[in-house]
Design an enzyme around this catalytic site. Structure first.
Site: not given
Length: 238
Positions: A45, A190-191, A213-214, A43, A7, A100, A50, A70
């Site tokens: 938004r 996620h995480d 991603g993060h 993703h 991501n 998020t 971003h 996404e």
């Protein structure tokens, strides 16, 4: 084999912070794939804080692996996906002001809506995945929407794993087994990080893809982009 989709939202965040084109998102996508990444996830938004909608069109020609978009299926998002025709669309029930993603779909309450949206995407040859919490009823509900896959929302697993609670994997294992029985493909995200990905992969039967991603970007600040991607691939496939 479990695919790694990277991501690149955080790269876009960094770019937007200066108002220019550094780092260049298209070049990063090319590099991720050259370094072994097996997919690119974005993703967009509504506020484009971003990923910008234009990024989708700029990235489409250079993503030679798997393009995963996404987002919350509002009208503008649906139109974007139908134009871009990525390999996969992942539906996420984000509020417009969400920092998020923070919850999966209630697949029972939203069955008719999801079914309508998913039918349209599948009619256009786009594989669909829906973001769900690790709850059996939500997985069962997902089947009735017509989705190809589910994406297990892994924040709670990651939080508990960091505290030493490996039992947090149990609901994910149960939901994965159920998804396999129902014929649903399994993604996760996620995480997830270098610290917790190997244990997750080892315990989740039929895990097809992870979207990271993060953590991956943060880890790369210390260890280097190419090196971190290679570490994920090694942990996912050994």
């Amino acid at each position: 084999m479990t695919k790694l989709s990277v991501n690149i939202n955080k790269i876009a965040t960094l770019r937007n912070s200066r108002g220019g084109d550094v780092p260049n998102l298209v070049q990063v996508a090319k590099d991720v794939q050259e370094f072994g990444g097996e997919g690119i996830t974005i993703h967009p938004r509504p506020d484009e804080r971003h990923i910008r909608y234009q990024d989708v069109y700029d990235l489409k020609p250079v993503v030679t692996t798997e393009f995963n978009i996404e987002g919350n299926p509002i009208s503008k998002f649906i139109d974007l996906v139908l134009e871009a025709k990525p390999a996969q669309v992942t539906l996420v029930p984000d509020a417009e002001d969400a920092i998020t993603s923070n919850a999966g779909w209630d697949t029972r309450k939203n069955k008719d809506f999801l079914k309508e949206v998913i039918t349209e995407f599948k009619r256009n040859g786009i594989r669909t995945s829906i973001f769900v919490d690790p709850v059996r009823e939500m997985v069962e509900g997902a089947l009735k929407t017509g989705t190809d896959r589910i994406e297990l929302y892994t924040e709670e697993y990651a939080t508990q794993y960091a505290l030493g609670n490996k039992n947090a994997i149990k609901p994910y294992v149960e939901c994965a087994k159920l998804a396999n029985e129902l014929g649903l493909g399994i993604n996760a995200g996620h995480d997830l990080s270098l610290d917790n990905i190997r244990f997750f992969k080892k315990n989740i039967p039929g895990l097809l893809e992870v979207s990271i991603g993060h953590a991956l970007i943060a880890e790369s600040l210390y260890s280097g982009f190419k090196n971190v991607i290679e570490q994920y691939l090694k942990l996912l496939n050994t």
